[in-house]
Design a protein around this motif. Sequence first.
Motif, PDB file in Angstrom:
ATOM      1  N   LEU A 192       0.854  -1.188   0.000  1.00  0.00           N
ATOM      2  CA  LEU A 192       0.000   0.000   0.000  1.00  0.00           C
ATOM      3  C   LEU A 192       0.889   1.237   0.000  1.00  0.00           C
ATOM      4  CD1 LEU A 192      -2.634  -1.030   2.632  1.00  0.00           C
ATOM      5  CD2 LEU A 192      -3.182  -0.251   0.359  1.00  0.00           C
ATOM      6  N   GLU A 193       0.582   2.144  -0.885  1.00  0.00           N
ATOM      7  CA  GLU A 193       1.343   3.378  -0.956  1.00  0.00           C
ATOM      8  C   GLU A 193       0.391   4.544  -0.752  1.00  0.00           C
ATOM      9  OE1 GLU A 193       3.697   4.517  -4.394  1.00  0.00           O
ATOM     10  OE2 GLU A 193       4.885   2.720  -4.074  1.00  0.00           O
ATOM     11  N   THR A 194       0.792   5.508   0.047  1.00  0.00           N
ATOM     12  CA  THR A 194      -0.037   6.689   0.275  1.00  0.00           C
ATOM     13  C   THR A 194       0.763   7.921  -0.104  1.00  0.00           C
ATOM     14  OG1 THR A 194      -0.827   5.530   2.212  1.00  0.00           O
ATOM     15  CG2 THR A 194      -1.535   7.783   1.965  1.00  0.00           C
ATOM     16  N   SER A 195       0.158   8.803  -0.880  1.00  0.00           N
ATOM     17  CA  SER A 195       0.848  10.051  -1.171  1.00  0.00           C
ATOM     18  C   SER A 195      -0.146  11.192  -1.084  1.00  0.00           C
ATOM     19  CB  SER A 195       1.504   9.995  -2.552  1.00  0.00           C
ATOM     20  OG  SER A 195       0.587   9.580  -3.517  1.00  0.00           O
ATOM     21  N   SER A 196       0.299  12.309  -0.590  1.00  0.00           N
ATOM     22  CA  SER A 196      -0.623  13.428  -0.448  1.00  0.00           C
ATOM     23  C   SER A 196      -0.556  14.304  -1.691  1.00  0.00           C
ATOM     24  CB  SER A 196      -0.327  14.231   0.809  1.00  0.00           C
ATOM     25  OG  SER A 196       0.699  15.143   0.566  1.00  0.00           O
TER      26      SER A 196
ATOM     27  N   SER B 200       7.062  10.570  -7.527  1.00  0.00           N
ATOM     28  CA  SER B 200       7.744  11.713  -6.928  1.00  0.00           C
ATOM     29  C   SER B 200       7.208  12.985  -7.545  1.00  0.00           C
ATOM     30  CB  SER B 200       9.254  11.617  -7.136  1.00  0.00           C
ATOM     31  OG  SER B 200       9.537  11.296  -8.472  1.00  0.00           O
ATOM     32  N   SER B 201       7.027  13.996  -6.725  1.00  0.00           N
ATOM     33  CA  SER B 201       6.521  15.246  -7.284  1.00  0.00           C
ATOM     34  C   SER B 201       7.706  16.074  -7.757  1.00  0.00           C
ATOM     35  CB  SER B 201       5.676  15.999  -6.268  1.00  0.00           C
ATOM     36  OG  SER B 201       6.483  16.573  -5.295  1.00  0.00           O
TER      37      SER B 201
ATOM     38  N   ALA C 187       7.401  19.266  -9.666  1.00  0.00           N
ATOM     39  CA  ALA C 187       7.165  20.693  -9.485  1.00  0.00           C
ATOM     40  C   ALA C 187       5.742  20.842  -8.970  1.00  0.00           C
ATOM     41  CB  ALA C 187       7.339  21.415 -10.805  1.00  0.00           C
ATOM     42  N   GLN C 188       5.351  22.049  -8.721  1.00  0.00           N
ATOM     43  CA  GLN C 188       3.993  22.328  -8.282  1.00  0.00           C
ATOM     44  C   GLN C 188       2.994  21.786  -9.314  1.00  0.00           C
ATOM     45  OE1 GLN C 188       2.171  22.850  -5.535  1.00  0.00           O
ATOM     46  NE2 GLN C 188       3.594  24.495  -5.128  1.00  0.00           N
ATOM     47  N   GLY C 189       2.189  20.833  -8.920  1.00  0.00           N
ATOM     48  CA  GLY C 189       1.145  20.348  -9.810  1.00  0.00           C
ATOM     49  C   GLY C 189       1.588  19.308 -10.823  1.00  0.00           C
ATOM     50  N   ALA C 190       2.829  18.852 -10.768  1.00  0.00           N
ATOM     51  CA  ALA C 190       3.269  17.814 -11.693  1.00  0.00           C
ATOM     52  C   ALA C 190       3.981  16.719 -10.910  1.00  0.00           C
ATOM     53  CB  ALA C 190       4.202  18.391 -12.739  1.00  0.00           C
ATOM     54  N   SER C 191       3.776  15.484 -11.316  1.00  0.00           N
ATOM     55  CA  SER C 191       4.499  14.420 -10.636  1.00  0.00           C
ATOM     56  C   SER C 191       4.958  13.361 -11.619  1.00  0.00           C
ATOM     57  CB  SER C 191       3.642  13.795  -9.529  1.00  0.00           C
ATOM     58  OG  SER C 191       2.431  13.378 -10.055  1.00  0.00           O
ATOM     59  N   GLU C 192       6.000  12.682 -11.246  1.00  0.00           N
ATOM     60  CA  GLU C 192       6.530  11.626 -12.091  1.00  0.00           C
ATOM     61  C   GLU C 192       6.104  10.283 -11.540  1.00  0.00           C
ATOM     62  OE1 GLU C 192      10.420  10.237 -11.784  1.00  0.00           O
ATOM     63  OE2 GLU C 192      10.630   9.793 -13.908  1.00  0.00           O
ATOM     64  N   LEU C 193       5.684   9.407 -12.446  1.00  0.00           N
ATOM     65  CA  LEU C 193       5.370   8.032 -12.068  1.00  0.00           C
ATOM     66  C   LEU C 193       6.394   7.143 -12.739  1.00  0.00           C
ATOM     67  CD1 LEU C 193       1.708   8.718 -12.661  1.00  0.00           C
ATOM     68  CD2 LEU C 193       2.551   7.819 -10.519  1.00  0.00           C
ATOM     69  N   TYR C 194       7.034   6.330 -11.951  1.00  0.00           N
ATOM     70  CA  TYR C 194       8.148   5.537 -12.450  1.00  0.00           C
ATOM     71  C   TYR C 194       7.900   4.081 -12.068  1.00  0.00           C
ATOM     72  CZ  TYR C 194      13.018   4.191 -13.201  1.00  0.00           C
ATOM     73  OH  TYR C 194      14.155   3.594 -13.637  1.00  0.00           O
ATOM     74  N   ILE C 195       8.009   3.205 -13.034  1.00  0.00           N
ATOM     75  CA  ILE C 195       7.785   1.783 -12.789  1.00  0.00           C
ATOM     76  C   ILE C 195       8.991   1.014 -13.279  1.00  0.00           C
ATOM     77  CG2 ILE C 195       6.275  -0.177 -13.279  1.00  0.00           C
ATOM     78  CD1 ILE C 195       4.024   1.687 -13.699  1.00  0.00           C
ATOM     79  N   TYR C 196       9.487   0.108 -12.466  1.00  0.00           N
ATOM     80  CA  TYR C 196      10.639  -0.673 -12.929  1.00  0.00           C
ATOM     81  C   TYR C 196      10.537  -2.116 -12.472  1.00  0.00           C
ATOM     82  CZ  TYR C 196      12.422   0.536  -8.257  1.00  0.00           C
ATOM     83  OH  TYR C 196      12.566   0.707  -6.916  1.00  0.00           O
ATOM     84  N   GLY C 197      11.225  -2.971 -13.201  1.00  0.00           N
ATOM     85  CA  GLY C 197      11.189  -4.389 -12.880  1.00  0.00           C
ATOM     86  C   GLY C 197      12.289  -5.115 -13.635  1.00  0.00           C
ATOM     87  N   THR C 198      12.336  -6.430 -13.466  1.00  0.00           N
ATOM     88  CA  THR C 198      13.345  -7.224 -14.149  1.00  0.00           C
ATOM     89  C   THR C 198      12.690  -7.999 -15.288  1.00  0.00           C
ATOM     90  OG1 THR C 198      14.502  -7.461 -12.051  1.00  0.00           O
ATOM     91  CG2 THR C 198      15.148  -8.963 -13.809  1.00  0.00           C
TER      92      THR C 198
END
Lengths: 158, 104
Positions: free
Chosen positions: A125-129, B85-86, B88-99
Amino acid sequence: MEAIISLVIQLGIPLLIIVVALIVGSALERRHYRSIDERERRYGGIPLINEKKYPTLQPVAEARFVTGSVVISYDYFKRFLAGLRMIFGGEVKSYVSLLDRGRREAILRMKEKCPDADLIVNVRLETSSISKGGSKQRLGAVEVFAYGTALRYVAGER
Amino acid sequence: MLITNIEEIPGKKIVEHYGLVAGSTVRAKHVGRDIMASLKNLVGGELKGYTELLEDARRQAMDRMIVQAKELGANAVVNVRFNTSSIAQGASELYIYGTAVKVD
């Protein structure tokens, strides 16, 4: 006289917003909890494990990655209560119920994507605000994200 | 493409490893959704616009990871992890990784 009117307007409008938020917000929360309870009964049969190791008694027919997420926001009244709470410290109950709703909803959405699964392993479970800029214009919301690997055993060997 | 967040594909044998694969996307929310969310924020509850936005973004990042895995000749990705991870204001990065691996 004018001073009184402006005072009423200045105090009255925020108070009205708080009262409306209290009534509508708690009605929405009750409805959400009813829906969560009802769906939890329906999907309660799928066990969740937050370990990578799983009981290998039965051969596995299918493994599938499943996710569920929800963005949920506080209402104005809850924020007001929390604001009061910040003065004295202690548990902020109004936010506890919000996060509880979010987590249960995210887990349910994950389960709904694999109704035929026998087991979900390595549940995380991950929570982010999520907040909208500016200190005044805060948008109080949290995202809860649940994910795991759904396993289905070979039929007839359960 | 088989995907799991455990170290194996249950019921199958891993025959080859191709190393780390990843996919990412940076998303910003648009104004219309923001206004709706601000209104909804008054009474609380789910912000459906944001839920959809984040689901979309995760799907896209996952698709990019899958494309990368396919290029390597893999047919499965194991031990998938998510990272938000965010930026900047109002933008965030979604990162997915695996093998990336090949299974029988």
